[in-house]
Design a protein around this motif. Structure first.
Motif, PDB file in Angstrom:
ATOM      1  N   THR A   1      -4.100  10.321   3.085  1.00  0.00           N
ATOM      2  CA  THR A   1      -2.772   9.686   2.976  1.00  0.00           C
ATOM      3  C   THR A   1      -2.639   8.836   1.712  1.00  0.00           C
ATOM      4  OG1 THR A   1      -2.898   9.612   5.369  1.00  0.00           O
ATOM      5  CG2 THR A   1      -0.979   8.583   4.365  1.00  0.00           C
ATOM      6  N   GLU A   2      -3.723   8.217   1.299  1.00  0.00           N
ATOM      7  CA  GLU A   2      -3.667   7.500   0.017  1.00  0.00           C
ATOM      8  C   GLU A   2      -3.438   8.502  -1.121  1.00  0.00           C
ATOM      9  OE1 GLU A   2      -7.247   5.413  -1.409  1.00  0.00           O
ATOM     10  OE2 GLU A   2      -5.925   3.680  -1.617  1.00  0.00           O
TER      11      GLU A   2
ATOM     12  N   VAL B   1      -6.798  -0.372  -9.307  1.00  0.00           N
ATOM     13  CA  VAL B   1      -5.414  -0.850  -9.469  1.00  0.00           C
ATOM     14  C   VAL B   1      -5.411  -2.027 -10.451  1.00  0.00           C
ATOM     15  CG1 VAL B   1      -3.309  -1.573  -8.288  1.00  0.00           C
ATOM     16  CG2 VAL B   1      -4.969  -0.171  -7.071  1.00  0.00           C
TER      17      VAL B   1
ATOM     18  N   GLN C   1       7.337  12.920  -4.872  1.00  0.00           N
ATOM     19  CA  GLN C   1       8.586  13.076  -5.618  1.00  0.00           C
ATOM     20  C   GLN C   1       8.585  12.246  -6.904  1.00  0.00           C
ATOM     21  OE1 GLN C   1      10.624  15.367  -5.156  1.00  0.00           O
ATOM     22  NE2 GLN C   1      12.283  14.787  -6.526  1.00  0.00           N
TER      23      GLN C   1
HETATM   24  C1  LIG Z   1      -3.593   3.848   1.264  1.00  0.00           C
HETATM   25  C2  LIG Z   1      -2.608   3.291   0.300  1.00  0.00           C
HETATM   26  C3  LIG Z   1      -3.025   2.375  -0.659  1.00  0.00           C
HETATM   27  C4  LIG Z   1      -2.107   1.793  -1.534  1.00  0.00           C
HETATM   28  N1  LIG Z   1      -2.524   0.835  -2.424  1.00  0.00           N
HETATM   29  C5  LIG Z   1      -1.604   0.156  -3.160  1.00  0.00           C
HETATM   30  C6  LIG Z   1      -1.989  -0.945  -3.996  1.00  0.00           C
HETATM   31  O1  LIG Z   1      -3.150  -1.307  -4.097  1.00  0.00           O
HETATM   32  N2  LIG Z   1      -1.037  -1.599  -4.685  1.00  0.00           N
HETATM   33  C7  LIG Z   1       0.262  -1.243  -4.604  1.00  0.00           C
HETATM   34  O2  LIG Z   1       1.065  -1.889  -5.238  1.00  0.00           O
HETATM   35  N3  LIG Z   1       0.663  -0.212  -3.826  1.00  0.00           N
HETATM   36  C8  LIG Z   1      -0.233   0.487  -3.107  1.00  0.00           C
HETATM   37  N4  LIG Z   1       0.164   1.553  -2.320  1.00  0.00           N
HETATM   38  C9  LIG Z   1       1.599   1.814  -2.211  1.00  0.00           C
HETATM   39  C10 LIG Z   1       2.100   3.142  -2.744  1.00  0.00           C
HETATM   40  O3  LIG Z   1       2.323   3.072  -4.123  1.00  0.00           O
HETATM   41  C11 LIG Z   1       3.376   3.440  -1.927  1.00  0.00           C
HETATM   42  O4  LIG Z   1       2.944   3.817  -0.630  1.00  0.00           O
HETATM   43  C12 LIG Z   1       4.240   4.506  -2.541  1.00  0.00           C
HETATM   44  O5  LIG Z   1       4.809   4.053  -3.734  1.00  0.00           O
HETATM   45  C13 LIG Z   1       5.349   4.922  -1.560  1.00  0.00           C
HETATM   46  O6  LIG Z   1       6.081   3.822  -1.121  1.00  0.00           O
HETATM   47  P1  LIG Z   1       6.296   3.575   0.437  1.00  0.00           P
HETATM   48  O7  LIG Z   1       4.975   3.663   1.109  1.00  0.00           O
HETATM   49  O8  LIG Z   1       7.079   2.337   0.601  1.00  0.00           O
HETATM   50  O9  LIG Z   1       7.105   4.839   0.938  1.00  0.00           O
HETATM   51  P2  LIG Z   1       8.660   5.027   1.065  1.00  0.00           P
HETATM   52  O10 LIG Z   1       9.358   4.363  -0.072  1.00  0.00           O
HETATM   53  O11 LIG Z   1       9.076   4.626   2.429  1.00  0.00           O
HETATM   54  O12 LIG Z   1       8.787   6.586   0.875  1.00  0.00           O
HETATM   55  C14 LIG Z   1       8.791   7.514   1.955  1.00  0.00           C
HETATM   56  C15 LIG Z   1       9.468   8.796   1.499  1.00  0.00           C
HETATM   57  O13 LIG Z   1      10.828   8.516   1.127  1.00  0.00           O
HETATM   58  C16 LIG Z   1      11.079   8.927  -0.206  1.00  0.00           C
HETATM   59  N5  LIG Z   1      11.967   7.926  -0.842  1.00  0.00           N
HETATM   60  C17 LIG Z   1      11.825   6.573  -0.818  1.00  0.00           C
HETATM   61  N6  LIG Z   1      12.822   5.979  -1.515  1.00  0.00           N
HETATM   62  C18 LIG Z   1      13.579   6.977  -1.999  1.00  0.00           C
HETATM   63  C19 LIG Z   1      14.760   7.004  -2.804  1.00  0.00           C
HETATM   64  N7  LIG Z   1      15.353   5.882  -3.233  1.00  0.00           N
HETATM   65  N8  LIG Z   1      15.271   8.206  -3.122  1.00  0.00           N
HETATM   66  C20 LIG Z   1      14.694   9.350  -2.707  1.00  0.00           C
HETATM   67  N9  LIG Z   1      13.576   9.385  -1.929  1.00  0.00           N
HETATM   68  C21 LIG Z   1      13.034   8.214  -1.578  1.00  0.00           C
HETATM   69  C22 LIG Z   1       9.706   8.991  -0.880  1.00  0.00           C
HETATM   70  O14 LIG Z   1       9.686   9.900  -1.960  1.00  0.00           O
HETATM   71  C23 LIG Z   1       8.815   9.427   0.269  1.00  0.00           C
HETATM   72  O15 LIG Z   1       8.839  10.804   0.413  1.00  0.00           O
HETATM   73  C24 LIG Z   1      -0.747   2.166  -1.467  1.00  0.00           C
HETATM   74  C25 LIG Z   1      -0.333   3.121  -0.517  1.00  0.00           C
HETATM   75  C26 LIG Z   1      -1.243   3.676   0.353  1.00  0.00           C
HETATM   76  C27 LIG Z   1      -0.762   4.668   1.384  1.00  0.00           C
END
Ligand SMILES: Cc1cc2nc3c(=O)[nH]c(=O)nc-3n(C[C@H](O)[C@H](O)[C@H](O)COP(=O)(O)OP(=O)(O)OC[C@H]3O[C@@H](n4cnc5c(N)ncnc54)[C@H](O)[C@@H]3O)c2cc1C
Ligand code: SF4
Length: 504
Positions: free
Chosen positions: A443-444, A103, A453
């Motif tokens: 899951t990652e 990252v 999406q």
């Molecule tokens: C193991 C792991 C490691 C990670 N490491 C990093 C890291 O080092 N640095 C970092 O910055 N991030 C990291 N991430 C974050 C990762 O980029 C996010 O998990 C990802 O962008 C999804 O965001 P969220 O988890 O908040 O899911 P959510 O936003 O809650 O999404 C859940 C679902 O809802 C949908 N959704 C959400 N918002 C909308 C919308 N507005 N319109 C339509 N659909 C929507 C999504 O498509 C998805 O299907 C990591 C994630 C994981 C699981």
């Protein structure tokens, strides 16, 4: 002295007094914590690989003029991008988990071009600040974490529309020395194992979101940062006596929530401050690099294929046709991920700042395959492993004088196979498909670098339906109308506007 080996790195993390909560208590020294240590070992392997395989994991930097770890290098050719992928696959093979260093690498590379283009527009000084930061990180050989994902609150609303502005990291104060930020970043890979964290916006921003358009580098031990450690399934097995039940006792990934409570960033470490219209460019370039970095999962896939083949052999069925076919299918899926990632790297181009950027369409295809194929590989590995995968008694039962001999008698596979080895390989498959490293492998793969999406949106933007429709109409001998306009519906007109008419 710069950090050189994995051991040097582990020592560099000691005594930093980070405020880390785990199981509701403050952690005294993460380096010695049995639940945290495997994640530190995984990062340490990125240093040891650089000692063992210099051509793969180190490279000459034009910024510092030194030979540096490839994770800190600004890419200057397609070959540099390809070698990143090869290094990532190798580290996945060596650790069987997320080694947490990509990252930061992808953040530095995307910021290289974005700061350059911001300076060009606003006559700011961001690029020079970034180069100074990179030089320092290269010279000391540091770990840089990339903090992009905000908690986001109500996902239907933008940052300035949230009830609580802390749902997105934002600037709360500016003075002649620097800026002060509040908010949090969720799911932060390897943040506790990092020396510095680069904070970045998570999405395209509007003018009203200017206070959320902030990029800056903070030391991981900066005052005002609290870490809350993320649980991984079966994580406490690494706190138990014995290594057998862990499946992969040495290595794991790490995620934590980071909370910023009035964290100060001096101006020389600020790389964006209010230029909201550049947030989209940063997010798109970062995800372009990072979605192809997910070839890391093919290294894990190699381990899982190897584990599935081994358990089939231990069970006495290595030559059975459906097992052989499942191993072929697993390999086919794994290599399909790699093919898209490496092709994306080969098909790269230089940007104005001199950094090279890989192909966005192929990077998104690579990551989209990653959201699916590892689950399919996991399903087939579990099929081949048999039910013992989830009914296997504990190491303590294996060591118990009464139950141990019974297990050794009844858990035998084919002749000549040590029962303990059979248990070890089953535990590894469990670890990768439903245990601790299923976080990194499954899951990652789903959500890291954006949920599925997010890739479909990028693919739709670049699918060039207009151009492709023209190809079809040419061959079918369908002519444009009398005024030279192509004949198509309003819906197609909208799609064409996004996808473009030309083959670019
Ligand atoms: C193991 C792991 C490691 C990670 N490491 C990093 C890291 O080092 N640095 C970092 O910055 N991030 C990291 N991430 C974050 C990762 O980029 C996010 O998990 C990802 O962008 C999804 O965001 P969220 O988890 O908040 O899911 P959510 O936003 O809650 O999404 C859940 C679902 O809802 C949908 N959704 C959400 N918002 C909308 C919308 N507005 N319109 C339509 N659909 C929507 C999504 O498509 C998805 O299907 C990591 C994630 C994981 C699981
Ligand atoms: S998920 Fe893969 S690309 Fe991302 S940091 Fe971990 S090992 Fe690197």
């Amino acid at each position: 002295m710069p950090i050189r080996t994995g051991e040097d790195y582990i020592e560099s993390l000691r005594g930093r007094n980070l405020k880390i909560y785990l199981f509701g208590e403050l952690v005294k020294e993460p380096v010695d914590h049995p639940l945290i240590r495997p994640s530190i070992n995984a990062v340490a392997e990125t240093y040891d690989l650089a000692v063992r395989e210099q051509d793969l994991a180190t490279v000459e930097s034009s910024i510092s003029g030194q030979r540096v770890n490839r994770f800190l290098h600004i890419v200057q050719s397609a070959e540099d991008l390809v070698l990143q992928n090869k290094m990532q696959r190798k580290l996945g093979q060596n650790t069987g988990t997320c080694f947490q260093r990509c990252v930061g690498m992808d953040a530095l590379n995307s910021l290289h071009s974005v700061t350059y283009e911001m300076d060009e527009k606003y006559k700011t000084n961001y690029h020079k600040r970034l180069l100074d930061f990179i030089k320092m990180a290269q010279t000391e050989n540091l770990i840089i974490g990339g903090a992009m994902t905000d908690p986001k609150g109500d996902r239907s609303k933008g940052p300035h529309e949230q009830e609580d502005p802390d749902m997105f990291v934002h600037v709360v104060e500016k003075n002649d020395k620097g800026i002060i930020i509040n908010g949090a970043k969720a799911h932060q890979t390897g943040c506790i194992n990092s020396h510095w964290i680069i904070v970045m916006p998570t999405m395209r921003l509007a003018e009203a979101d200017a206070e959320f358009a902030v990029v800056g580098a903070v030391p991981a031990d900066a005052p005002g940062i609290t870490y809350i450690y993320g649980r991984q399934s079966c994580d406490t097995r690494s706190m138990e006596e014995g290594d057998l039940d862990s499946g992969n006792a040495k290595y794991s990934g790490q995620e934590a929530m980071m909370i910023f409570d009035h964290v100060f960033i001096p101006w020389e470490k600020v790389f964006m401050n209010g230029e909201y219209e550049f947030a989209a460019m940063l997010v798109e370039r970062f995800t372009c690099y990072h979605r192809r970095s997910y070839v890391c999962k093919t290294g894990l896939g190699d381990v899982l294929i190897g584990a599935a083949a081994t358990i089939a052999d231990y069970n006495g069925v290595p030559n059975v046709s459906h097992i052989k076919d499942k191993l072929v299918e697993m390999t086919h899926l794994n290599e399909s991920i790699y093919a898209a990632g490496i092709a994306s790297s080969y098909q790269s181009r230089p940007l104005k700042s001199g950094v090279w950027l890989n192909d966005d369409m192929l990077a998104n295809v690579c990551k989209h395959n990653v959201t699916r194929f590892p689950y399919e590989l996991g399903r087939m590995a579990q099929d081949i492993a048999g039910g013992l995968l989830v009914t296997l008694p504990s190491e303590k039962d294996f060591r118990n004088p009464e139950t141990g001999p019974l297990l050794k008698k009844y858990l035998r596979g084919r002749k000549g196979v040590d029962v303990e080895n059979r248990m070890k390989i089953l535990r590894l498959i469990e670890n990768m498909t439903m245990g601790r490293n299923a976080v990194g492998y499954l899951t990652e793969s789903m959500h890291g670098a954006g949920s599925p999406q997010a890739q479909r949106i990028q693919i739709a933007r670049q699918m060039q339906l207009g151009y492709k429709s023209k190809l079809a109409k040419n061959l079918a001998n369908i002519k444009d109308d009398e005024e030279g306009r192509p004949e198509h519906s309003e819906y197609f007109e909208r799609v064409f506007k996004i996808g473009g008419y030309e083959n670019n």
